[in-house]
Scaffold this motif. Sequence first.
Motif, PDB file in Angstrom:
ATOM      1  N   TYR A  73      47.244  36.320  41.432  1.00 31.31           N
ATOM      2  CA  TYR A  73      46.500  37.088  40.427  1.00 31.31           C
ATOM      3  C   TYR A  73      47.473  37.633  39.378  1.00 31.31           C
ATOM      4  CZ  TYR A  73      43.423  40.682  38.456  1.00 31.31           C
ATOM      5  OH  TYR A  73      42.684  41.468  37.589  1.00 31.31           O
ATOM      6  N   ALA A  94      41.874  45.766  40.436  1.00 36.67           N
ATOM      7  CA  ALA A  94      41.920  44.558  39.606  1.00 36.67           C
ATOM      8  C   ALA A  94      40.547  44.250  39.011  1.00 36.67           C
ATOM      9  CB  ALA A  94      42.414  43.376  40.437  1.00 36.67           C
ATOM     10  N   ALA A 135      47.993  45.885  38.834  1.00 35.93           N
ATOM     11  CA  ALA A 135      48.406  44.491  38.671  1.00 35.93           C
ATOM     12  C   ALA A 135      48.929  44.196  37.272  1.00 35.93           C
ATOM     13  CB  ALA A 135      47.245  43.566  39.014  1.00 35.93           C
TER      14      ALA A 135
END
Length: 269
Positions: free
Chosen positions: A106, A200, A77
């Motif tokens: 996110y 994450a 991410a």
Amino acid sequence: MTTTLPSLFAETRRRYPARTLDLDGTPWTVRDTGGTGVPLLLLPGALGTGDVFYRVLDALGGERRLVSVTFPAIGDARRLARGVTALVDALGCPVVDLLGTSLGGYVAQLVALEAPARLRTLVLANTFYDPGLQQSRWPPAADYARTPPADVLAAARAQLQNGPAPTPEHAELKAVMLELVGTEQDADMVKAMRLAVLTAQPLPAVPLAAEAVALIDDDEDPVIAGPTREQMRQRYAGSRHVRIPGGGHYPANLQPGRYQAAIRELLPR
């Protein structure tokens, strides 16, 4: 209920052709409605591409510049967030509005943490800052990384095929997702997006003023659990909050009118 691909999906894709930008050797695909002013970048979730926003592009593309983004096969991410910032540079935009849904939300928070000066407004839709509950539904990242991409894709498509379609809107969404997952979003991309979730870490609050942040969610979201929604609401309690009943995890598709109204309400003209 028969799942047929809506004509608007193909029409919107013809109206706004996809183009690919090479960012440090990685292809990023976007659809850009053109126009002037601060653009709104639209980041999708883990399953599907930027084309899930086709109804937003159709309804609002004549009012403001919209750029829907398809994530490349990057299973990290933070690297995705750096890519989004590089994309903003490639588009020639000193500042943008940014809307991210699910995994895209996110990633959007990571962009705000790493490059807050590049954002005017941040809209976090059906998303999370602590991925713990999402990760608990899947095998550990190390195990998942060993799964062949073809198996990951087959499982994702089976999940879509077996999903309920109680309304015409659900049936349309199913048809669109089955069109995208396995074609524009290939097996490597599907696996990478799942790994981006599984690797994450919990995030701190973004360094933006409360009035620059907004939430969109639904109490019946089957993907983002109630405790996760409450985490987001508490963290951004001073920010604007739009609930879209009946929107589930895909309010842009299941309640398109309300979603488009929320965008008009939350973003500066």
